[in-house]
Design a protein around this motif. Structure first.
Motif, short mmCIF file in Angstrom:
data_model
loop_
_atom_site.label_atom_id
_atom_site.label_comp_id
_atom_site.label_asym_id
_atom_site.label_seq_id
_atom_site.Cartn_x
_atom_site.Cartn_y
_atom_site.Cartn_z
N THR A 60 0.82 -1.27 -0.12
CA THR A 60 0.00 0.03 -0.13
C THR A 60 0.88 1.41 0.15
OG1 THR A 60 -1.84 -1.07 1.17
CG2 THR A 60 -1.75 1.42 1.21
N PRO A 61 1.69 1.35 0.69
CA PRO A 61 2.77 2.50 0.78
C PRO A 61 3.29 2.81 -0.68
CG PRO A 61 3.13 1.57 2.75
CD PRO A 61 2.21 0.44 1.96
N LEU A 62 3.64 1.78 -1.32
CA LEU A 62 4.24 1.86 -2.61
C LEU A 62 3.51 2.42 -3.66
CD1 LEU A 62 6.47 -1.22 -2.53
CD2 LEU A 62 7.49 0.91 -2.61
N ILE A 63 2.22 1.73 -3.45
CA ILE A 63 1.28 2.19 -4.45
C ILE A 63 0.85 3.86 -4.36
CG2 ILE A 63 -1.34 2.30 -4.84
CD1 ILE A 63 -1.32 -0.60 -3.91
N GLU A 64 0.73 4.38 -2.96
CA GLU A 64 0.68 5.81 -2.87
C GLU A 64 1.84 6.52 -3.12
OE1 GLU A 64 -2.17 6.83 -2.00
OE2 GLU A 64 -3.26 4.81 -1.66
N GLN A 65 2.83 6.00 -3.04
CA GLN A 65 4.09 6.81 -3.37
C GLN A 65 4.30 6.84 -5.00
OE1 GLN A 65 7.11 4.62 -1.22
NE2 GLN A 65 7.61 6.39 0.18
N ILE A 66 4.13 5.87 -5.60
CA ILE A 66 4.04 5.94 -6.85
C ILE A 66 2.90 6.83 -7.66
CG2 ILE A 66 3.50 4.52 -9.20
CD1 ILE A 66 4.62 1.95 -7.42
N ALA A 67 1.89 6.69 -7.18
CA ALA A 67 0.85 7.77 -7.58
C ALA A 67 1.27 9.18 -7.37
CB ALA A 67 -0.64 7.52 -6.90
N ILE A 68 1.77 9.61 -6.16
CA ILE A 68 2.39 11.02 -6.11
C ILE A 68 3.48 11.21 -7.01
CG2 ILE A 68 3.56 12.33 -4.40
CD1 ILE A 68 2.19 10.72 -2.05
N LEU A 69 4.44 10.20 -7.09
CA LEU A 69 5.63 10.66 -8.04
C LEU A 69 5.29 10.90 -9.59
CD1 LEU A 69 8.22 7.91 -6.75
CD2 LEU A 69 8.34 10.36 -6.50
N VAL A 70 4.26 10.09 -10.05
CA VAL A 70 3.56 10.35 -11.48
C VAL A 70 2.98 11.89 -11.47
CG1 VAL A 70 1.65 9.58 -12.88
CG2 VAL A 70 2.99 7.85 -11.84
N PHE A 106 6.93 17.79 -18.46
CA PHE A 106 6.59 19.14 -18.00
C PHE A 106 7.20 19.33 -16.51
CE2 PHE A 106 3.23 22.12 -16.65
CZ PHE A 106 3.79 23.42 -16.75
N ARG A 107 7.81 20.44 -16.42
CA ARG A 107 8.43 20.95 -15.15
C ARG A 107 7.97 22.44 -15.01
NH1 ARG A 107 9.51 16.11 -13.40
NH2 ARG A 107 11.11 15.06 -14.51
N PRO A 108 6.74 22.47 -14.32
CA PRO A 108 5.93 23.86 -14.35
C PRO A 108 7.01 25.02 -13.41
CG PRO A 108 5.12 22.35 -12.73
CD PRO A 108 6.11 21.58 -13.64
N GLN A 109 7.87 24.47 -12.68
CA GLN A 109 8.63 25.39 -11.88
C GLN A 109 9.70 26.14 -12.70
OE1 GLN A 109 8.67 22.14 -11.83
NE2 GLN A 109 10.86 21.29 -11.07
N ASN A 110 9.70 25.90 -14.20
CA ASN A 110 10.42 26.46 -15.17
C ASN A 110 9.63 27.32 -15.81
OD1 ASN A 110 12.14 27.43 -17.36
ND2 ASN A 110 12.59 25.37 -18.19
N SER A 111 9.31 28.65 -15.84
CA SER A 111 8.77 29.52 -16.54
C SER A 111 8.85 29.62 -17.93
CB SER A 111 8.63 30.89 -16.08
OG SER A 111 9.96 31.53 -16.14
N LEU A 171 -3.90 18.51 -17.75
CA LEU A 171 -3.26 17.76 -16.77
C LEU A 171 -1.78 18.25 -16.27
CD1 LEU A 171 -3.63 14.13 -18.87
CD2 LEU A 171 -4.54 14.74 -16.67
N ASP A 172 -1.13 18.90 -17.35
CA ASP A 172 0.13 19.90 -17.09
C ASP A 172 -0.43 20.93 -16.05
OD1 ASP A 172 1.46 18.55 -18.75
OD2 ASP A 172 1.29 20.07 -20.69
N LEU A 173 -1.49 21.63 -16.11
CA LEU A 173 -2.03 22.51 -15.25
C LEU A 173 -2.16 22.01 -13.66
CD1 LEU A 173 -2.54 25.52 -14.78
CD2 LEU A 173 -4.85 25.27 -15.57
N GLU A 174 -2.83 20.71 -13.93
CA GLU A 174 -3.10 20.14 -12.70
C GLU A 174 -1.54 20.06 -11.88
OE1 GLU A 174 -5.04 16.57 -12.89
OE2 GLU A 174 -6.90 17.47 -13.41
N ARG A 175 -0.46 19.52 -12.61
CA ARG A 175 0.73 19.52 -12.00
C ARG A 175 1.33 20.64 -11.44
NH1 ARG A 175 4.86 16.43 -15.57
NH2 ARG A 175 3.49 14.60 -15.03
#
Length: 342
Positions: free
Chosen positions: A120-130, A180-185, A264-268
């Motif tokens: 379960t922790p791995l499932i949650e961590q993978i979803a966050i990393l994605v 997509f790396r949103p921190q890069n304007s 999806l990009d804006l969500e990130r």
């Protein structure tokens, strides 16, 4: 003879049964002040802090409620590390209501240190990393999750394991050329998002009726005219239509994701803002139709905290990277704490 905390705890249980949530919460706080290691009182504090379910539907907590409940749950898992319900609730609060993805990764890493073989922790961590676009790290955790040394998952866990596996695969394919790396304007995806800021993403239902259904109808009609002259032919056509619907829906899922990539990009970007507590969404996009639709899907607590981040007006550094836990470290974190206390 029972001490005062035990007597108060009996009162808490009676108040909970009577539906007197605020009174029960007040007593729980008294108990935890008297006995900071009263795990049950901390757990009840979290439960009574969050809104009650009405007609089987759970109301969404405010920012204050979510933060207070999470603080209480931290004490619960410290005292009762095998309380899987509290781990799960804490993870939900961090991700869905507080938007603190870095803390959520660490939260689940602590759970892994308790029970390394739990998937379960791995499932949650993978979803966050994605969500953060960190596919190489997600792939590494996928390998660990499917390792033979992991605990045998139940049916729900198996479904979630397959879900995150597909999530990694689809997202990695969609961003094969550029992540997509949103921190890069200056990232080129910002220009695309800007051009499409007036367009909301296509819903699955709309895509189903405008793309999948017509194709299935046309092919099904042809099959019916050729094979539908008998009872067996009718059954065969029915099976063909079912197969077509399933196959085209799966094939079209990737297309739908590509069509909605701007959303999806804006969500990130919003996730990055929430977890870094700094802003990266350009002014001309914030407040647009796309932005309002995207942020409107988030919980009340998330929106409240996110609005405070926007008000702070602190720009994110383009070199920002999320702080990741050491995923390879699964040694007990409070075992060391107990030794230091001794």
């Amino acid at each position: 003879m029972a001490n005062k905390a035990d007597m108060l705890w009996e009162d808490v249980l009676e108040l909970e049964e009577a539906g007197e949530r605020q009174e029960a919460l007040d007593l729980c706080r008294q108990i935890t002040r008297m006995e900071p290691d009263h795990a049950a009182a901390w757990k009840m504090t979290a439960r009574m802090t969050l809104p009650a379910a009405r007609r089987g539907v759970q109301d969404m907590p405010t920012l204050s409620q979510a933060a207070s409940a999470y603080a209480a749950l931290q004490n619960v898992v410290r005292l009762e590390p095998e309380d899987t319900e509290s781990w799960a609730l804490g993870g939900i609060l961090l991700v869905d209501h507080l938007g603190m993805l870095e803390e959520a990764l660490e939260w689940w890493q602590q759970r892994r240190q308790i029970k390394p073989e739990d998937v379960t922790p791995l499932i949650e961590q993978i979803a966050i990393l994605v969500r953060l676009g960190m596919y190489s790290e997600a792939s590494e955790l996928l390998e660990i999750m499917f390792d033979s040394g992991m605990e045998q998952p139940d049916r729900k866990q198996l479904m979630n394991m397959d879900r995150v596996r597909q999530m990694v695969d689809k997202a990695a394919k969609m961003e094969k050329e550029e992540i997509f790396r949103p921190q890069n304007s200056k990232h080129p995806r910002w220009e695309i998002i800007g051009r499409m800021k007036t367009r909301k993403p296509l819903s699955e239902t709309f895509f189903l009726f405008t793309f999948v259904a017509p194709i299935v109808f046309i092919i099904g009609s042809i099959a019916m005219s050729v094979l539908g002259g008998s009872q067996y032919g009718f059954i065969l056509v029915f099976l063909i239509i079912l197969g077509l619907f399933s196959g085209i829906s799966r094939a079209g899922a990737g297309l739908l994701q590509k069509l909605n990539r701007h959303a999806l990009d804006l969500e990130r970007a919003i996730d990055v803002e929430a977890t870094s507590a700094k802003i990266c969404v350009p002014t001309e996009i914030r407040g647009s139709k796309l932005y309002n639709h995207t942020i409107g899907k988030r919980t009340e607590a998330f929106q409240d905290r996110h609005s405070k981040i926007i008000e702070s007006d602190e720009i994110i550094d383009k070199k920002w990277k999320p702080k990741l836990p050491d995923f390879s470290n699964t040694e007990s974190w409070w075992g060391e704490a107990e030794e230091s206390e001794d």
